[in-house]
Design an enzyme around this catalytic site. Structure first.
Site, PDB file in Angstrom:
ATOM      1  N   HIS A  69       0.722  -1.206   0.221  1.00 56.04           N
ATOM      2  CA  HIS A  69      -0.175  -0.285  -0.209  1.00 56.04           C
ATOM      3  C   HIS A  69       0.789   1.224  -0.132  1.00 56.04           C
ATOM      4  O   HIS A  69       1.941   1.464   0.443  1.00 56.04           O
ATOM      5  CB  HIS A  69      -1.013   0.350   1.576  1.00 56.04           C
ATOM      6  CG  HIS A  69      -1.433  -1.067   1.174  1.00 56.04           C
ATOM      7  ND1 HIS A  69      -1.919  -1.700   2.735  1.00 56.04           N
ATOM      8  CD2 HIS A  69      -2.371  -1.880   0.136  1.00 56.04           C
ATOM      9  CE1 HIS A  69      -2.751  -2.490   2.089  1.00 56.04           C
ATOM     10  NE2 HIS A  69      -2.916  -2.770   1.376  1.00 56.04           N
ATOM     11  N   LYS A  78       6.129   6.370   7.477  1.00 54.33           N
ATOM     12  CA  LYS A  78       5.316   5.675   8.625  1.00 54.33           C
ATOM     13  C   LYS A  78       7.060   5.432   9.502  1.00 54.33           C
ATOM     14  O   LYS A  78       7.901   4.723   8.709  1.00 54.33           O
ATOM     15  CB  LYS A  78       5.017   4.476   8.086  1.00 54.33           C
ATOM     16  CG  LYS A  78       3.944   4.903   6.868  1.00 54.33           C
ATOM     17  CD  LYS A  78       2.968   3.514   6.525  1.00 54.33           C
ATOM     18  CE  LYS A  78       1.745   4.118   5.907  1.00 54.33           C
ATOM     19  NZ  LYS A  78       1.142   2.865   5.046  1.00 54.33           N
ATOM     20  N   TYR A 138       1.885   1.063  13.554  1.00 51.69           N
ATOM     21  CA  TYR A 138       2.879   2.620  13.040  1.00 51.69           C
ATOM     22  C   TYR A 138       2.105   3.416  13.509  1.00 51.69           C
ATOM     23  O   TYR A 138       0.533   4.334  13.592  1.00 51.69           O
ATOM     24  CB  TYR A 138       2.830   2.012  11.310  1.00 51.69           C
ATOM     25  CG  TYR A 138       1.354   1.575  11.134  1.00 51.69           C
ATOM     26  CD1 TYR A 138       0.477   2.667   9.949  1.00 51.69           C
ATOM     27  CD2 TYR A 138       0.384   0.712  11.169  1.00 51.69           C
ATOM     28  CE1 TYR A 138      -0.638   2.639   9.267  1.00 51.69           C
ATOM     29  CE2 TYR A 138      -0.876   0.512  10.529  1.00 51.69           C
ATOM     30  CZ  TYR A 138      -0.940   1.567   9.886  1.00 51.69           C
ATOM     31  OH  TYR A 138      -2.316   1.622   8.691  1.00 51.69           O
ATOM     32  N   ASP A 177      -6.249  -6.172  -2.395  1.00 52.82           N
ATOM     33  CA  ASP A 177      -5.184  -6.586  -2.744  1.00 52.82           C
ATOM     34  C   ASP A 177      -4.605  -7.327  -3.358  1.00 52.82           C
ATOM     35  O   ASP A 177      -3.912  -7.507  -4.013  1.00 52.82           O
ATOM     36  CB  ASP A 177      -4.209  -6.623  -1.298  1.00 52.82           C
ATOM     37  CG  ASP A 177      -4.561  -5.397   0.072  1.00 52.82           C
ATOM     38  OD1 ASP A 177      -4.378  -4.574  -0.539  1.00 52.82           O
ATOM     39  OD2 ASP A 177      -3.850  -5.848   1.392  1.00 52.82           O
TER      40      ASP A 177
END
Length: 188
Positions: A69, A78, A138, A177
């Site tokens: 992603h 991130k 995250y 996905d």
């Protein structure tokens, strides 16, 4: 207290600039452990000078593969870690003009090793859960924009991620996905 060490990430012998594995200092004794998971001053001294605006957490079962992603117009840096279980975490360089464009790096993140993975803007990101259950946390430098999602096919042969899928493990992917395009399609 709480100093960190940072490792560079390499693909095909080249450093992937900006991508870093972070190891916090862990203080352990007979009661358990303590660590600072984030200290702005320590991260800044290690070359990670970012302002994080959103924290996220997900839980997944063994065999869940999330990714790859990214956000298109609102890219995020991130800082990812696992608080329970074990995942193989992957970042793919999508920065135009980068000498490591299309290269990937993977790291095992576990509740035991307490490693963190810093993933700069314009990288695709994904992970595979290797334990029976995993909780993944995250921090992000921009907010999630649902209409800005992008992704790459997890098994794109051009990227060639070597996912450590144990024999007999069934992968579970979201419908989204399963349908992402390849790196060649993304480049258009």
């Amino acid at each position: 207290m709480g100093k960190i060490t940072v490792e560079e990430c390499r693909a095909d012998g080249m450093v992937i600039e900006g991508l870093k594995v972070v190891m916090p200092q862990v203080f352990e004794d007979n009661r358990g452990y303590f660590m600072e998971t984030y200290n702005y001053n320590d991260f800044k001294a290690a070359g990670i000078d970012n302002v994080f605006v959103q924290d996220n957490q997900s839980a997944s079962k063994k065999g869940v593969l999330r990714g790859l992603h990214f956000q298109k117009e609102f890219p995020q840096d991130k800082l990812v870690r696992v608080v329970r279980g074990e995942v193989f975490d992957v970042a793919v360089d999508l920065r135009e003009g980068s000498k490591t464009y299309g290269k990937w790096y993977g790291v095992l993140l576990t509740e035991e090793n307490k490693k963190q993975f810093f993933i700069p803007k314009n990288f695709a990101h994904g992970f595979l859960v290797l334990s029976d259950y995993a909780e993944f946390c995250y921090k992000c430098t921009d907010f999630y924009h649902p209409n800005d999602e992008g992704g790459l096919l997890w098994n794109d042969p051009e990227i060639g991620v070597e996912w450590p899928v144990p024999e007999g493990m069934e992968l579970t992917l979201s419908e989204k996905d399963k349908k992402w395009g390849t790196l060649k399609e993304y480049k258009r």
